[in-house]
Design an enzyme around this catalytic site. Sequence first.
Site, short mmCIF file in Angstrom:
data_model
loop_
_atom_site.label_atom_id
_atom_site.label_comp_id
_atom_site.label_asym_id
_atom_site.label_seq_id
_atom_site.Cartn_x
_atom_site.Cartn_y
_atom_site.Cartn_z
N ARG A 1 7.29 -1.13 -0.62
CA ARG A 1 8.03 -1.65 0.52
C ARG A 1 9.34 -0.93 0.80
O ARG A 1 9.72 -0.74 1.95
CB ARG A 1 8.30 -3.15 0.29
CG ARG A 1 7.04 -3.96 0.33
CD ARG A 1 7.27 -5.40 -0.05
NE ARG A 1 6.03 -6.16 0.07
CZ ARG A 1 5.89 -7.41 -0.33
NH1 ARG A 1 6.91 -8.04 -0.90
NH2 ARG A 1 4.74 -8.04 -0.18
N ARG A 37 10.52 -4.65 -5.99
CA ARG A 37 9.36 -5.42 -6.43
C ARG A 37 8.11 -4.97 -5.70
O ARG A 37 8.15 -4.67 -4.50
CB ARG A 37 9.59 -6.90 -6.14
CG ARG A 37 8.39 -7.77 -6.42
CD ARG A 37 8.70 -9.23 -6.24
NE ARG A 37 8.89 -9.66 -4.87
CZ ARG A 37 7.89 -9.86 -3.99
NH1 ARG A 37 6.64 -9.64 -4.34
NH2 ARG A 37 8.16 -10.25 -2.76
N LEU A 95 7.03 -13.21 8.81
CA LEU A 95 6.35 -12.21 7.99
C LEU A 95 4.91 -11.94 8.46
O LEU A 95 4.14 -12.86 8.67
CB LEU A 95 6.31 -12.72 6.54
CG LEU A 95 5.50 -11.89 5.54
CD1 LEU A 95 6.16 -10.54 5.30
CD2 LEU A 95 5.38 -12.64 4.21
N GLU A 131 1.68 -8.14 3.92
CA GLU A 131 1.25 -6.82 3.45
C GLU A 131 -0.27 -6.75 3.34
O GLU A 131 -0.86 -5.67 3.40
CB GLU A 131 1.88 -6.57 2.09
CG GLU A 131 1.69 -5.18 1.54
CD GLU A 131 2.68 -4.90 0.42
OE1 GLU A 131 3.87 -5.16 0.60
OE2 GLU A 131 2.24 -4.41 -0.63
N HIS A 186 11.11 -6.16 3.75
CA HIS A 186 9.67 -6.08 3.96
C HIS A 186 9.46 -5.26 5.22
O HIS A 186 10.11 -5.51 6.23
CB HIS A 186 9.10 -7.49 4.12
CG HIS A 186 7.61 -7.55 3.99
ND1 HIS A 186 6.77 -6.99 4.92
CD2 HIS A 186 6.81 -8.08 3.03
CE1 HIS A 186 5.51 -7.20 4.53
NE2 HIS A 186 5.50 -7.84 3.39
N HIS A 195 13.60 -9.70 2.74
CA HIS A 195 12.48 -10.49 2.24
C HIS A 195 12.69 -11.08 0.86
O HIS A 195 12.27 -12.19 0.59
CB HIS A 195 11.24 -9.59 2.22
CG HIS A 195 9.96 -10.29 1.86
ND1 HIS A 195 9.49 -11.36 2.57
CD2 HIS A 195 9.05 -10.05 0.88
CE1 HIS A 195 8.33 -11.76 2.04
NE2 HIS A 195 8.05 -11.00 1.01
N GLN A 212 15.18 -6.51 -1.13
CA GLN A 212 13.99 -5.87 -0.55
C GLN A 212 13.83 -6.18 0.94
O GLN A 212 13.86 -7.35 1.34
CB GLN A 212 12.75 -6.36 -1.28
CG GLN A 212 11.45 -5.78 -0.72
CD GLN A 212 10.28 -6.04 -1.64
OE1 GLN A 212 9.71 -7.13 -1.64
NE2 GLN A 212 9.94 -5.07 -2.46
N PHE A 253 -3.08 -3.87 -2.47
CA PHE A 253 -1.69 -4.17 -2.11
C PHE A 253 -0.81 -2.96 -2.34
O PHE A 253 -1.17 -2.05 -3.10
CB PHE A 253 -1.18 -5.38 -2.92
CG PHE A 253 -0.76 -6.53 -2.05
CD1 PHE A 253 -1.70 -7.28 -1.37
CD2 PHE A 253 0.59 -6.87 -1.88
CE1 PHE A 253 -1.32 -8.34 -0.55
CE2 PHE A 253 0.98 -7.92 -1.08
CZ PHE A 253 0.03 -8.66 -0.40
#
Lengths: 568, 250
Positions: free
Chosen positions: A277, A380, A243, A246, A233, A345, A231, A117
């Site tokens: 991100r 994050r 979405l 990721e 994304h 996001h 954030q 990730f």
Amino acid sequence: MNIPKHDVLLIGGGGAGLRAAIAASETYRGADIGVVSKVYPMRSHTVSAEGGTAAVMREDDNLDLHAYDTIKGSDFLGDQDVVEAFVKEAIDEVIQLEHWGCPWSRDEDGRVSVRAFGGMSVKRTLYAADKTGFHMLHALFQTSLKYDAITRYDEWFVTSLLVEDGRVCGVTALNIRSGNIHAIGAKSVIICTGGAGKIFPFTTNAAIKNGDGMALAYRIGCPLKDLEFVQYHPTGLPGTGILMTEASRGEGGHLVNSKGERYLSEYVPGKMELGPRDILSRSFIHEQHQGNVFEGPDGSYVHLDLRHLGEKVIDEKLPFVRELTRNYVGIDPVHEPIPVRPVVHYCMGGVHTDINGATPISGLYAAGEAACVSLNGANRLGSNSLTECLVFGARAGQVAAQHAADTDFADSASMAKMAQDEQKRIETQFFGNNGKERVANIRDDLRKTMEEGAGIFRTEDALKATCDTIRTLKERYENIGIDDHSRVFNTDLVNALELGYMLDVAEGLAHSALLRRESRGSHARSDYEERDDENFLKHSLAYQTDGDPRIEYLPVTLTRWEPEERTY
Amino acid sequence: MSDLRTIKITVLRYRPEEEDAPTEQTYEVEFRDDWVVLDALNHIKDHIDGTLSFRWSCRMGVCGSCGMMVNGEPKLTCAAMLRDYYPNEVRVEPLVNFPIVRDLVIDMTDFMDKLKAVKPWIIREEEKPVSEGEYLQTPDQLKDYKQFSQCINCMLCYAACPVYGLEHDFVGPAAIALGHRYNLDSRDEGNQQRQHVIASKEGIWECTYVGECSVVCPKHVDPAEAIQQTKVATTTNRFKSLVMPWGNKK
């Protein structure tokens, strides 16, 4: 006067709320737990999380590495004591969820699988294909059904927190089905209502994510922390904002610009598609300025290319991505690249809490995206948020239950009176004044100004304009009129109340962003491009006042990691 | 793509404070090519008539809130493209086989009770302490129950089920499939505890195997198969207990 009462009352029944409810009921025998949720709990937005849940599970990993990745990802704004507790407790929490039936994807030997990730230096993200949030939420919800101590108030909408002698003693809530407002007494109240993505026009977030709990806390004097950090994304579908996880990149997908280049080599050469991100979303804007993007009816986009992964990997690891792209854009990722662009996001900020989820107000707690326990700082890392719901949901549940054990209920009659007053307030404001302003129009204008002023790149002038617009919108809100004056399942009224919450959170967010004259993590100021540790290595705290919010600051807790330049 | 066309949407209305029986109302909505039925409902609510009530949340087919009848078929309205109906009219009604609370909102209490009745959680004689780590489960063992774990509780299968329409005691497709999901999970030992609900008269034996539940499921869960598998397993166990009176342990 009898009113329902619970030792611990949850507002919100998503990942954090259900974990907290279970933890609270296990903390002491006989603890009586209530869960108030404006939707049936399995509808909560945790359900939409796709990619996975981070925890140190393998021999090539260790707690310090997870902690360092998280702290660096946070651009050094995460509280390091919080991060250390988080990485340690994450392991037991994901195993606990395994014991509760979560269908984690598995390796051949039967162990839970882990995937790569963004911003994580080794594979540590557990997953259930690409429906991790869905499976976690349903496992938690179904498990919660066996706890007789948990009473649910499904489709009840909290309109205020009740306060007596400086402590929170319950809530008023609209029973959506009947249209009546009731008081529910509680010794401890935990806010787990998720984020506020819907204050922006283009978001992965569900309709229900309007910052309800943040605003409830803000209105009784509890500060909202680090709200300016929002954030984006990097990979949402243009138009709908749906979405594209990721995990698509974790499994090896590429981001490609209109020149056919994997453009991230310019920005995060060491990580490429697995960069964090905030940096990936900004890279998109840079490419846009250089004219290296595609143009479509819903604006600019780049390509997320999964074709080289092959049908088998896509079906096994990313089936939801294939389902979504086929249904919503008529594209099969096995054969075609997917159009994507950055989309709002996640709120790093939220209700200010300590390491246990306790707010500065006695009896009030918060966990999950609604809270800011200061795990995520300025940005994050993907797959830390589901784990955050578990770790800090459990902590908040335990601490709230302990608090309840030493506390008495407030007087029922006075709470019932407060509920009557609340019913009158709402009827007068929304049914009685023949206002001319429509909910949808104010909401659209709010979203527009948030994107203009508080988007991926921000400036003093644009933020000031947004602050001014929000003030005007709040005035217009006073003159709101709704079409529906009936009681039973009046969603017009619920939407109007939600809009009030959205305006409060937006106000705190814009003012916090205006005063943070530096660039850190997701907060990128074109007029202050550098991170400024001397002046801004600190959390912002927004307090509601009669005028503009008051912004105070709080030092960041550093334990073992000195702030350093953040490059990947 | 952004060429606007106009479509007629007829919606069932029921406001219990104002009317004794449902009525209907027709709206004309300009729509974009990528709009779903839910987008049209939201357009109506935001700009034409704020009194229309319906449930929705994720708009990506996973929260399970927005199931309704669209031209007589149970659908997630967030996954039903308007262009697939145009130029015909679209008729939106609440899911059938459930009481209507208001407009397109149904009462789902019965489903929630049935969900709980099948004990959809891991049951074990002895819980393994978390400190001892995860239960091992191979990909093949996961595969045994995986499809039955995909249920989003949207209740389209209850609206499609002719048996549930006639006999409300029937536990129904989604709840039986979820009970079956746990029975098939290698970590679970609760089969016996679920039997009295799933294998009861109101459980699998009410099902006449019409199979509509599996046809309408937006997540490709196959409740009819779950019911069929349970019938076979239950029958086999019954015969086993007859020929092996000392017990039917595997």
